[in-house]
Design a protein around this motif. Structure first.
Motif, short mmCIF file in Angstrom:
data_model
loop_
_atom_site.label_atom_id
_atom_site.label_comp_id
_atom_site.label_asym_id
_atom_site.label_seq_id
_atom_site.Cartn_x
_atom_site.Cartn_y
_atom_site.Cartn_z
N ALA A 96 0.85 -1.21 0.00
CA ALA A 96 0.00 0.00 0.00
C ALA A 96 0.87 1.25 0.00
N VAL A 97 1.96 1.23 0.77
CA VAL A 97 2.88 2.38 0.85
C VAL A 97 3.59 2.57 -0.50
N LEU A 98 3.99 1.46 -1.11
CA LEU A 98 4.67 1.51 -2.41
C LEU A 98 3.78 2.11 -3.49
N ILE A 99 2.51 1.68 -3.53
CA ILE A 99 1.56 2.21 -4.52
C ILE A 99 1.32 3.70 -4.26
N THR A 100 1.22 4.08 -2.99
CA THR A 100 1.04 5.51 -2.64
C THR A 100 2.24 6.33 -3.12
N ALA A 101 3.46 5.79 -2.93
CA ALA A 101 4.67 6.50 -3.36
C ALA A 101 4.67 6.72 -4.86
N ILE A 102 4.27 5.71 -5.63
CA ILE A 102 4.19 5.84 -7.09
C ILE A 102 3.13 6.89 -7.45
N GLY A 103 2.00 6.88 -6.71
CA GLY A 103 0.94 7.87 -6.94
C GLY A 103 1.43 9.29 -6.69
N VAL A 104 2.17 9.49 -5.61
CA VAL A 104 2.73 10.82 -5.29
C VAL A 104 3.69 11.26 -6.40
N SER A 105 4.48 10.30 -6.90
CA SER A 105 5.43 10.59 -7.99
C SER A 105 4.70 11.12 -9.22
N TYR A 106 3.63 10.42 -9.63
CA TYR A 106 2.86 10.85 -10.81
C TYR A 106 2.15 12.17 -10.55
N PHE A 107 1.69 12.37 -9.32
CA PHE A 107 1.03 13.64 -8.97
C PHE A 107 2.01 14.81 -9.15
N LEU A 108 3.24 14.66 -8.64
CA LEU A 108 4.25 15.73 -8.76
C LEU A 108 4.61 15.99 -10.22
N GLN A 109 4.76 14.91 -11.01
CA GLN A 109 5.09 15.07 -12.43
C GLN A 109 3.99 15.82 -13.17
N ASN A 110 2.74 15.44 -12.93
CA ASN A 110 1.62 16.08 -13.64
C ASN A 110 1.37 17.50 -13.15
N ALA A 111 1.61 17.75 -11.87
CA ALA A 111 1.51 19.12 -11.34
C ALA A 111 2.55 20.01 -12.02
N ALA A 112 3.77 19.46 -12.20
CA ALA A 112 4.84 20.21 -12.89
C ALA A 112 4.47 20.46 -14.35
N LEU A 113 3.82 19.48 -14.99
CA LEU A 113 3.37 19.66 -16.39
C LEU A 113 2.39 20.82 -16.49
N LEU A 114 1.46 20.90 -15.54
CA LEU A 114 0.46 21.98 -15.55
C LEU A 114 1.10 23.34 -15.25
N LEU A 115 2.02 23.36 -14.28
CA LEU A 115 2.63 24.62 -13.84
C LEU A 115 3.71 25.13 -14.79
N PHE A 116 4.56 24.20 -15.28
CA PHE A 116 5.76 24.64 -16.00
C PHE A 116 5.77 24.30 -17.50
N SER A 117 4.75 23.57 -18.00
CA SER A 117 4.66 23.08 -19.39
C SER A 117 5.70 22.00 -19.68
N SER A 118 5.46 21.22 -20.73
CA SER A 118 6.33 20.07 -21.03
C SER A 118 7.57 20.46 -21.84
N ALA A 119 7.61 21.72 -22.32
CA ALA A 119 8.76 22.16 -23.13
C ALA A 119 10.03 22.17 -22.27
N PRO A 120 11.12 21.54 -22.77
CA PRO A 120 12.37 21.53 -21.99
C PRO A 120 12.93 22.93 -21.80
N LYS A 121 13.44 23.21 -20.62
CA LYS A 121 14.05 24.51 -20.34
C LYS A 121 15.56 24.34 -20.22
N VAL A 122 16.30 25.32 -20.69
CA VAL A 122 17.76 25.26 -20.61
C VAL A 122 18.18 25.83 -19.27
N PHE A 123 18.74 24.98 -18.44
CA PHE A 123 19.13 25.38 -17.08
C PHE A 123 20.36 26.28 -17.14
#
Length: 296
Positions: A96-123
């Protein structure tokens, strides 16, 4: 194959391995104390890199301030993730903890997609284009490489002293050995686990900045593969062991770099994971891991 090319690849491998080692420390500390695999750790790296990127490029803050801001935000994020996602599952089955961790991972990735767009940025380069010339200019070591290796050594020494000498460090080790006994001795297990997540997430922010300084492309999935490789490094060295995280990370970085240079850039990741499989077949606890006897 010239000696200078070999040496250059070795230095690159140690630098990449140092980044993996810093990330692996987050995995190994959380596993050692909370006995869980925080698969969202790779995405905390990405959040730290984005914070530093916007601090430098949008607000024109000095790179040092950008790094400190990234560390602060990731530390808070790590504690929030632990409190909201993992604390309610303290006595739940590990799956259950492992599945939750994967869920949190996808949540952070998709939140970043919404906030920052998928276009690569040059650091932006936080160290400029400074470099060290050796052997009459035949070997060039970039400032980012030097800072990465030095940061890894400093962090490793500081963590070893912290876990060995401080009251909180000893509390962490007690929780790692036996949470029930630690609680009976007056140690707050919940607070200790929160501190562990805070330290791991702060290290993830530093690793994110170092990773994007060396490989300047930044996107919402930036932390995914380095996160998996750092987890591999932690297992490789012996998960739960701080020196194991360092050894596993550096070895993994060197193997990956040499595989890219002398075998195939496409197959380098496959070679890294193949080495892990071989090590675990020979020594299931990893290189520096201890055999744990289950109490019946």
């Amino acid at each position: 194959m010239s000696a200078m090319t070999f040496l250059s690849n070795l230095i690159t491998g140690i630098s990449l391995g140092s980044i993996y080692a810093i990330i692996a420390l987050g995995y190994t500390m959380v596993y050692g104390i909370a006995k869980m695999l925080n698969f969202a750790h790779g995405d905390v790296i990405m959040v730290g890199a984005y914070i530093c990127f916007y601090a430098i490029s949008s607000f024109n803050l000095p790179p040092v301030v950008g790094v400190l801001l990234a560390v602060l935000v990731c530390t808070i994020l790590g504690v929030v993730i632990e409190r909201l996602a993992y604390k309610p599952l303290r006595s739940a089955p590990s799956l259950a903890v492992l599945i939750t961790a994967i869920g949190v991972s996808y949540f952070l990735q998709n939140a970043a997609l919404l906030l920052f767009s998928s276009a690569p940025k040059v650091f932006p380069s936080i160290m400029g284009d400074k470099s060290l010339q050796l052997f009459g200019g035949q070997l060039t070591i970039s400032a980012v490489t030097i800072v990465t290796v030095v940061s890894c050594i400093v962090i490793m020494v500081a963590l070893t002293l912290f876990t060995g000498k401080t009251k909180m460090g000893k509390a962490m080790r007690a929780c790692s050995e036996d949470k029930g006994a630690a609680q009976l001795m007056g140690i707050s297990v919940n607070f200790t686990i929160s501190v562990t997540f805070a330290i791991g997430s702060a290290l993830a922010a530093i690793a994110g900045v170092l990773l994007c300084s060396a490989y300047p492309s930044l996107m919402p999935t930036t932390g995914a593969l380095p996160g998996i490789k750092a987890f591999t490094a932690a297992v490789f060295g012996g998960i739960g062991s701080i020196p194991g995280a360092l050894l596993g990370g550096v070895l993994l970085g060197v193997i990956e770099t040499f595989a890219k240079a002398y075998i195939s850039t496409q197959l380098s990741d496959a070679i890294v994971f193949a080495v892990l499989i071989i090590v675990l077949l020979v020594k299931p606890t990893g290189l520096l891991g201890k055999q744990i006897r289950e109490k019946v």
